[in-house]
Structure formats: C-alpha cells, structure tokens
Design a protein around this motif. Structure first.
Motif, PDB file in Angstrom:
ATOM      1  N   THR A   6       0.807  -1.218   0.000  1.00 30.13           N
ATOM      2  CA  THR A   6       0.000   0.000   0.000  1.00 30.13           C
ATOM      3  C   THR A   6       0.841   1.269   0.000  1.00 30.13           C
ATOM      4  N   ASN A   7       2.161   1.115   0.096  1.00 29.35           N
ATOM      5  CA  ASN A   7       3.050   2.283   0.007  1.00 29.35           C
ATOM      6  C   ASN A   7       3.379   2.624  -1.447  1.00 29.35           C
ATOM      7  N   LEU A   8       3.037   1.723  -2.354  1.00 24.70           N
ATOM      8  CA  LEU A   8       3.348   1.912  -3.765  1.00 24.70           C
ATOM      9  C   LEU A   8       2.229   2.732  -4.410  1.00 24.70           C
ATOM     10  N   ILE A   9       2.579   3.933  -4.889  1.00 22.67           N
ATOM     11  CA  ILE A   9       1.556   4.815  -5.443  1.00 22.67           C
ATOM     12  C   ILE A   9       1.727   5.077  -6.937  1.00 22.67           C
ATOM     13  N   LYS A  10       2.901   4.719  -7.498  1.00 24.15           N
ATOM     14  CA  LYS A  10       3.086   4.984  -8.918  1.00 24.15           C
ATOM     15  C   LYS A  10       4.307   4.250  -9.451  1.00 24.15           C
ATOM     16  N   PHE A  11       4.194   3.797 -10.701  1.00 18.42           N
ATOM     17  CA  PHE A  11       5.324   3.188 -11.392  1.00 18.42           C
ATOM     18  C   PHE A  11       5.933   4.205 -12.355  1.00 18.42           C
ATOM     19  N   GLY A  12       7.215   4.018 -12.630  1.00 17.32           N
ATOM     20  CA  GLY A  12       7.892   4.846 -13.612  1.00 17.32           C
ATOM     21  C   GLY A  12       8.653   3.972 -14.595  1.00 17.32           C
ATOM     22  N   GLY A  13       9.154   4.580 -15.644  1.00 17.66           N
ATOM     23  CA  GLY A  13       9.948   3.831 -16.603  1.00 17.66           C
ATOM     24  C   GLY A  13       9.147   3.379 -17.804  1.00 17.66           C
ATOM     25  N   PRO A  14       9.803   2.731 -18.750  1.00 19.53           N
ATOM     26  CA  PRO A  14       9.169   2.356 -20.024  1.00 19.53           C
ATOM     27  C   PRO A  14       8.100   1.277 -19.904  1.00 19.53           C
ATOM     28  N   LEU A  15       8.074   0.521 -18.811  1.00 15.97           N
ATOM     29  CA  LEU A  15       7.089  -0.542 -18.655  1.00 15.97           C
ATOM     30  C   LEU A  15       5.831  -0.072 -17.920  1.00 15.97           C
ATOM     31  N   ALA A  16       5.851   1.160 -17.464  1.00 15.96           N
ATOM     32  CA  ALA A  16       4.699   1.703 -16.749  1.00 15.96           C
ATOM     33  C   ALA A  16       3.642   2.195 -17.729  1.00 15.96           C
ATOM     34  N   SER A  17       2.369   2.077 -17.336  1.00 14.85           N
ATOM     35  CA  SER A  17       1.290   2.641 -18.143  1.00 14.85           C
ATOM     36  C   SER A  17       1.395   4.156 -18.116  1.00 14.85           C
ATOM     37  N   ASN A  26       4.848  -7.241 -22.063  1.00 12.80           N
ATOM     38  CA  ASN A  26       4.346  -8.136 -23.116  1.00 12.80           C
ATOM     39  C   ASN A  26       2.827  -8.281 -23.056  1.00 12.80           C
ATOM     40  N   ASN A  27       2.156  -7.149 -22.925  1.00 16.26           N
ATOM     41  CA  ASN A  27       0.687  -7.087 -22.886  1.00 16.26           C
ATOM     42  C   ASN A  27       0.078  -7.748 -21.657  1.00 16.26           C
ATOM     43  N   LYS A  28       0.899  -8.003 -20.653  1.00 16.12           N
ATOM     44  CA  LYS A  28       0.399  -8.556 -19.399  1.00 16.12           C
ATOM     45  C   LYS A  28       0.481  -7.499 -18.298  1.00 16.12           C
ATOM     46  N   LEU A  29      -0.638  -7.264 -17.638  1.00 21.68           N
ATOM     47  CA  LEU A  29      -0.662  -6.356 -16.501  1.00 21.68           C
ATOM     48  C   LEU A  29      -0.193  -7.157 -15.287  1.00 21.68           C
ATOM     49  N   LEU A  30       1.024  -6.855 -14.826  1.00 19.25           N
ATOM     50  CA  LEU A  30       1.657  -7.678 -13.792  1.00 19.25           C
ATOM     51  C   LEU A  30       1.635  -7.040 -12.409  1.00 19.25           C
ATOM     52  N   ALA A  31       1.329  -5.746 -12.343  1.00 16.58           N
ATOM     53  CA  ALA A  31       1.306  -5.107 -11.031  1.00 16.58           C
ATOM     54  C   ALA A  31       0.473  -3.839 -11.086  1.00 16.58           C
ATOM     55  N   TYR A  32      -0.163  -3.531  -9.966  1.00 19.12           N
ATOM     56  CA  TYR A  32      -0.941  -2.304  -9.811  1.00 19.12           C
ATOM     57  C   TYR A  32      -0.407  -1.551  -8.602  1.00 19.12           C
ATOM     58  N   ALA A  38      -5.935   7.052  -6.785  1.00 20.97           N
ATOM     59  CA  ALA A  38      -6.910   7.020  -7.876  1.00 20.97           C
ATOM     60  C   ALA A  38      -8.119   6.158  -7.511  1.00 20.97           C
ATOM     61  N   SER A  39      -9.319   6.649  -7.833  1.00 18.72           N
ATOM     62  CA  SER A  39     -10.544   5.893  -7.576  1.00 18.72           C
ATOM     63  C   SER A  39     -10.989   5.095  -8.801  1.00 18.72           C
ATOM     64  N   GLU A  40     -10.376   5.382  -9.948  1.00 21.33           N
ATOM     65  CA  GLU A  40     -10.766   4.704 -11.178  1.00 21.33           C
ATOM     66  C   GLU A  40      -9.529   4.287 -11.960  1.00 21.33           C
ATOM     67  N   LEU A  41      -9.595   3.095 -12.556  1.00 17.49           N
ATOM     68  CA  LEU A  41      -8.516   2.595 -13.400  1.00 17.49           C
ATOM     69  C   LEU A  41      -9.083   2.186 -14.742  1.00 17.49           C
ATOM     70  N   VAL A  42      -8.511   2.726 -15.796  1.00 18.68           N
ATOM     71  CA  VAL A  42      -8.843   2.299 -17.160  1.00 18.68           C
ATOM     72  C   VAL A  42      -7.651   1.504 -17.673  1.00 18.68           C
ATOM     73  N   ILE A  43      -7.824   0.203 -17.781  1.00 18.11           N
ATOM     74  CA  ILE A  43      -6.731  -0.644 -18.252  1.00 18.11           C
ATOM     75  C   ILE A  43      -6.518  -0.371 -19.737  1.00 18.11           C
ATOM     76  N   PRO A  44      -5.272  -0.130 -20.136  1.00 19.05           N
ATOM     77  CA  PRO A  44      -5.003   0.224 -21.538  1.00 19.05           C
ATOM     78  C   PRO A  44      -5.434  -0.860 -22.516  1.00 19.05           C
ATOM     79  N   SER A  45      -5.985  -0.419 -23.647  1.00 18.96           N
ATOM     80  CA  SER A  45      -6.333  -1.351 -24.711  1.00 18.96           C
ATOM     81  C   SER A  45      -5.073  -2.030 -25.223  1.00 18.96           C
ATOM     82  N   GLY A  46      -5.172  -3.305 -25.503  1.00 15.75           N
ATOM     83  CA  GLY A  46      -4.013  -4.087 -25.925  1.00 15.75           C
ATOM     84  C   GLY A  46      -3.545  -5.048 -24.864  1.00 15.75           C
ATOM     85  N   VAL A  47      -3.874  -4.760 -23.594  1.00 17.96           N
ATOM     86  CA  VAL A  47      -3.563  -5.700 -22.513  1.00 17.96           C
ATOM     87  C   VAL A  47      -4.401  -6.954 -22.715  1.00 17.96           C
TER      88      VAL A  47
END
Length: 277
Positions: A6-17, A26-32, A38-47
């Motif tokens: 719960t301390n993780l609030i954001k990803f960075g780098g080329p693999l982040a959405s 590789n089109n797999k959502l591996l971590a949130y 954020a109260s809403e998540l829109v998973i990117p098309s292509g996943v």
C-alpha cells in the motif's frame, strides 16, 4: 510480485502505463500501484492478461476492462471495488476467469467483489447476450446484479458459476441449442421461480467439483417450477434427476383459437406457458 504494497503509489519507466498505475510487460498487466489515490482505473487497450492483485487498493472503486483482455484467472480484487465497466459484452463472455484448478478461488472475476457491471458506462440490469455468443465462460457473471437474463438461440454452453449468486433473477429460459450446463451455473439464485427448458434433449451436466449439483440452492426455493418438454427424459437424466420434483411437463404443441399448432419455443407457446405460472 509487488503484492499488496500500500506504500506503492506509482510506477515509472518504459514498462509503466501512461498514468503510472500499472506495470505492463508483453501485454500482461503484472502489477498495480495498490497505494495510489486514484478511484478509477482504465486498463489500456491491448492488454491481454491481468495477472496481479488489486487487494488492498482501498481507493480503487471502478475499473474499466478493454475487449483485448482474454485471461484473468490469476487476478485478485478488493472488496472496496464498486463497479466494473467493460467495452464489449461478447468479449467478456470469452474471458478465462478460472482455469478450474480446483482451488475454490473466486477472485479472477471482479464481479465477485462488486455486483455492478457496466457496458460503456451504462449499468447492465437486464442482460441480453449478443447473438454472436455461443459459450459463456466460467464465472462470467458470478454474483452480477441482474434483474433478468435473456439467453438467445445459438447458445450452446453455460460455464461453471456463470450466474452463481445472481439473487435478483426470478426466471430463466434455456434455449433449445444449449448442450452443456456446468455445475452451479445458476447456483444460489434463491429467487429463481421459473426455469423453461426448450431443448427436448437435456443439456449435459458438466461437473467441476463432483458435487453432482449444478443448480445448488434450489432446495430453498419455494414454488420453483422447471418446465420441460413432455416427450423428454429430464427426470431420468444425470444430475437433472435430482430436481424431478420441481419439473412440470410442457405439451409439445400449443393451440390458439384457430387450432394452429405452435412448437415449443414459439412466442404463442411461451405466452401460454406464462399463464400457467
């Protein structure tokens, strides 16, 4: 795995959405980012695969799942989630939510955490399946908050726990094309009072946990009636035989004032049938 950090609030780098909420490889959502505000998540098309946990994401209330997703059997969702939005109903029916590993887990489908399903932002209360759907995957509408379900001709299979716990359903018509009905497909639908079976040949009962009950909970339904064709063998068919005391014969033909014959499943026949209940 980042798990329920719960301390993780954001990803960075080329693999982040783009919004930094997801780690995608590789089109797999591996971590949130479980701790994100954020109260809403829109998973990117292509996943195509959701293979992570959202448990502990207490701020996340709404998730949108694109039509590209085909696999969610390892996903886990938090009870704080209040709604699921999808963009393609036919695609949703084909998602693998459970590989039937006999683990008893129900986390793969977020509807197990929230009962509210939306299609392009509009809540589905009366489900009408697209004609293109021939099979409903395991757990597809598990615990969904539906008032009614319309199953079209052409549907051949209803998966394990597909409508389990849909507690507002009062009746369902199984199409004549249905050939396979998995265990607990309509389990614990306690308000179900009327089931119309349009196929003369009983759909094959497919067991998963070998309980031999695919409509668990019927015993607690007062006044339930299962309408079957009079020239069928539902009462002796495997698994169906457990519900023989609920069965009522439908005549093969129904007649109007002009003595015109109507086959089972015609609009006039079903209207006449409704008068009996």
């Amino acid at each position: 795995s980042f798990g329920e950090n719960t301390n993780l609030i954001k990803f960075g780098g080329p693999l982040a959405s783009e919004d930094g909420l997801c780690l995608i490889i590789n089109n797999k959502l591996l971590a949130y980012a479980t701790g994100a505000p954020a109260s809403e998540l829109v998973i990117p098309s292509g996943v195509t695969t959701i293979d992570c946990t959202f448990r502990g994401a207490k701020n996340l209330k709404r998730i949108t799942i694109p039509a590209s997703v085909t696999m969610m059997d390892s996903a886990q969702f938090d009870s704080a989630l209040t709604s699921v939005n999808i963009t393609d109903l036919a695609a949703w029916c084909n998602i693998c939510f459970d590989k039937l590993r006999y683990t008893g887990t129900r986390y793969g489908n977020p509807l197990s955490s929230t009962c509210n399903l939306y299609l392009n932002g509009e809540q589905i209360t009366d489900l009408v399946l697209p004609d293109s759907v021939t099979k409903i995957s395991h757990l597809a509408f598990n615990r969904a908050n539906f008032n009614s379900v319309t199953l079209h001709e052409g549907l051949t299979e209803i998966g394990y726990h597909a409508f389990y716990g849909c507690n507002n359903l009062t009746e369902v018509t199984l199409p004549s094309t249905l050939t396979s009905l998995y265990e607990n497909a309509f389990g614990q639908c306690y308000k179900l009072k009327k089931v119309v079976c349009k196929s003369i040949t009983p759909p094959s009962a497919k067991l998963v946990y070998c309980s031999s009950y695919f409509w668990n909970g019927f015993e607690e339904n007062s006044g339930l009636k299962i309408y079957i064709p009079s020239n069928s063998n539902y009462r002796s068919a495997y698994c169906w035989d457990k519900y023989r005391s609920y069965m009522v014969d439908m005549p093969y033909s129904w007649y109007n004032a002009n003595a015109t014959t109507y086959r089972i499943g015609s609009a006039s026949a079903l209207y006449e049938l409704s008068l009996l209940t």
